[in-house]
Write an enzyme that holds these catalytic residues in place. Structure first.
Site, PDB file in Angstrom:
ATOM      1  N   HIS A 113       0.837  -1.209   0.000  1.00  0.00           N
ATOM      2  CA  HIS A 113       0.000   0.000   0.000  1.00  0.00           C
ATOM      3  C   HIS A 113       0.871   1.258   0.000  1.00  0.00           C
ATOM      4  O   HIS A 113       0.600   2.215  -0.732  1.00  0.00           O
ATOM      5  CB  HIS A 113      -0.888   0.034   1.245  1.00  0.00           C
ATOM      6  CG  HIS A 113      -1.928  -1.042   1.308  1.00  0.00           C
ATOM      7  ND1 HIS A 113      -2.159  -1.806   2.436  1.00  0.00           N
ATOM      8  CD2 HIS A 113      -2.822  -1.490   0.378  1.00  0.00           C
ATOM      9  CE1 HIS A 113      -3.144  -2.650   2.208  1.00  0.00           C
ATOM     10  NE2 HIS A 113      -3.554  -2.499   0.963  1.00  0.00           N
TER      11      HIS A 113
ATOM     12  N   LYS B 251     -15.140  -8.118   4.422  1.00  0.00           N
ATOM     13  CA  LYS B 251     -13.945  -8.378   5.242  1.00  0.00           C
ATOM     14  C   LYS B 251     -14.217  -8.082   6.704  1.00  0.00           C
ATOM     15  O   LYS B 251     -14.843  -7.075   7.046  1.00  0.00           O
ATOM     16  CB  LYS B 251     -12.774  -7.504   4.760  1.00  0.00           C
ATOM     17  CG  LYS B 251     -12.185  -7.941   3.438  1.00  0.00           C
ATOM     18  CD  LYS B 251     -10.968  -7.127   3.084  1.00  0.00           C
ATOM     19  CE  LYS B 251     -10.410  -7.518   1.724  1.00  0.00           C
ATOM     20  NZ  LYS B 251      -9.398  -6.558   1.247  1.00  0.00           N
TER      21      LYS B 251
ATOM     22  N   SER C 266      -3.000  -7.703   3.084  1.00  0.00           N
ATOM     23  CA  SER C 266      -3.356  -7.498   4.494  1.00  0.00           C
ATOM     24  C   SER C 266      -3.808  -8.814   5.117  1.00  0.00           C
ATOM     25  O   SER C 266      -3.499  -9.117   6.275  1.00  0.00           O
ATOM     26  CB  SER C 266      -4.471  -6.460   4.618  1.00  0.00           C
ATOM     27  OG  SER C 266      -4.042  -5.226   4.106  1.00  0.00           O
TER      28      SER C 266
HETATM   29  O1  PNS Z   1      -8.739  -2.898   0.307  1.00  0.00           O
HETATM   30  P1  PNS Z   1     -10.026  -3.428  -0.212  1.00  0.00           P
HETATM   31  O2  PNS Z   1     -10.805  -4.122   0.892  1.00  0.00           O
HETATM   32  O3  PNS Z   1      -9.847  -4.300  -1.413  1.00  0.00           O
HETATM   33  O4  PNS Z   1     -10.876  -2.168  -0.707  1.00  0.00           O
HETATM   34  C1  PNS Z   1     -12.209  -2.296  -1.144  1.00  0.00           C
HETATM   35  C2  PNS Z   1     -12.970  -1.007  -0.876  1.00  0.00           C
HETATM   36  C3  PNS Z   1     -12.958  -0.698   0.619  1.00  0.00           C
HETATM   37  C4  PNS Z   1     -12.305   0.139  -1.646  1.00  0.00           C
HETATM   38  C5  PNS Z   1     -14.429  -1.202  -1.377  1.00  0.00           C
HETATM   39  O5  PNS Z   1     -15.037  -2.247  -0.652  1.00  0.00           O
HETATM   40  C6  PNS Z   1     -15.254   0.075  -1.240  1.00  0.00           C
HETATM   41  O6  PNS Z   1     -15.195   0.927  -2.117  1.00  0.00           O
HETATM   42  N1  PNS Z   1     -15.992   0.206  -0.121  1.00  0.00           N
HETATM   43  C7  PNS Z   1     -16.785   1.396   0.144  1.00  0.00           C
HETATM   44  C8  PNS Z   1     -18.265   1.113  -0.116  1.00  0.00           C
HETATM   45  C9  PNS Z   1     -18.586   1.212  -1.606  1.00  0.00           C
HETATM   46  O7  PNS Z   1     -18.378   2.232  -2.237  1.00  0.00           O
HETATM   47  N2  PNS Z   1     -19.100   0.102  -2.145  1.00  0.00           N
HETATM   48  C10 PNS Z   1     -19.493   0.016  -3.529  1.00  0.00           C
HETATM   49  C11 PNS Z   1     -18.335  -0.415  -4.397  1.00  0.00           C
HETATM   50  S1  PNS Z   1     -18.775  -0.425  -6.108  1.00  0.00           S
END
Ligand code: PNS
Length: 173
Positions: free
Chosen positions: A24, A48, A137
């Site tokens: 990251h 998660k 992670s």
């Molecule tokens: O590090 P990650 O867990 O792969 O990141 C994924 C993350 C947190 C960026 C994604 O789950 C997200 O955007 N969450 C916020 C809620 C949201 O916007 N959901 C719709 C996605 S199209």
């Protein structure tokens, strides 16, 4: 709406960052070389289970960033917010994600397409540095939870926090 040249362009680097890894950090540093401003958005990933709460993740990321990036990189918890709404609020020019593999692309692409559908926001991908390709992670948590030192996989403040959380000792230096 895109920023004018004087203000410089702004990228959002989103993630759950549970915890923030060297992979990251590498992505944030490289995005900082391409964009005038960077917002590291700590978001909720419903699929998660969190180890650290959002506030702790934000503090660990701030403590892990090099000082020279501190005035251009904002780290913030947006736990109950959609990524597209973060982008609208900070007037982002793009979202940037790191990709370790084709598996990552398969996971990221539907979200990128949904975000473009909802808000017109573009997602750019950076190839992970090969030396961090195996670092996630999830694996870091497993390895640290099994009692191994992870200080070569994550920044120092994160290694210390993991050692405290799992009650393991962390070698100094
Ligand atoms: O590090 P990650 O867990 O792969 O990141 C994924 C993350 C947190 C960026 C994604 O789950 C997200 O955007 N969450 C916020 C809620 C949201 O916007 N959901 C719709 C996605 S199209």
């Amino acid at each position: 709406m895109p920023h004018d040249d004087a203000a410089g362009r702004l990228a959002v680097v989103p993630g759950s960052f549970d915890p923030f890894t060297h992979g990251h950090l590498d992505v944030v540093e490289r995005v900082g070389g391409l964009f005038a401003r960077v917002v590291v958005a700590v978001l909720h990933n419903p699929s998660k289970q969190g180890l650290f709460d959002a506030e702790e993740r934000v503090e660990l990321i701030r403590a892990s960033l090099p000082r020279e990036l501190a005035d251009r990189v904002e780290v913030r918890d947006w736990a109950d917010t959609l990524l597209v709404d973060v982008c609208a609020q900070v007037d982002a020019d793009a979202v940037v994600k790191g990709l370790r593999s084709g598996v990552d692309l398969g996971y990221e692409r539907p979200m990128a397409l949904m975000n473009r559908h909802l808000q017109g926001v573009e997602t750019l991908y950076l190839d992970a540095a090969p030396r961090w390709e195996h670092v996630s992670s999830t694996l870091v948590k497993q390895v640290a939870g099994g009692g191994r030192d992870v200080s070569d996989l994550v920044p120092g403040p994160v290694a210390s926090a993991l050692a405290r959380r799992f009650g393991t000792s962390r070698p100094l230096g």
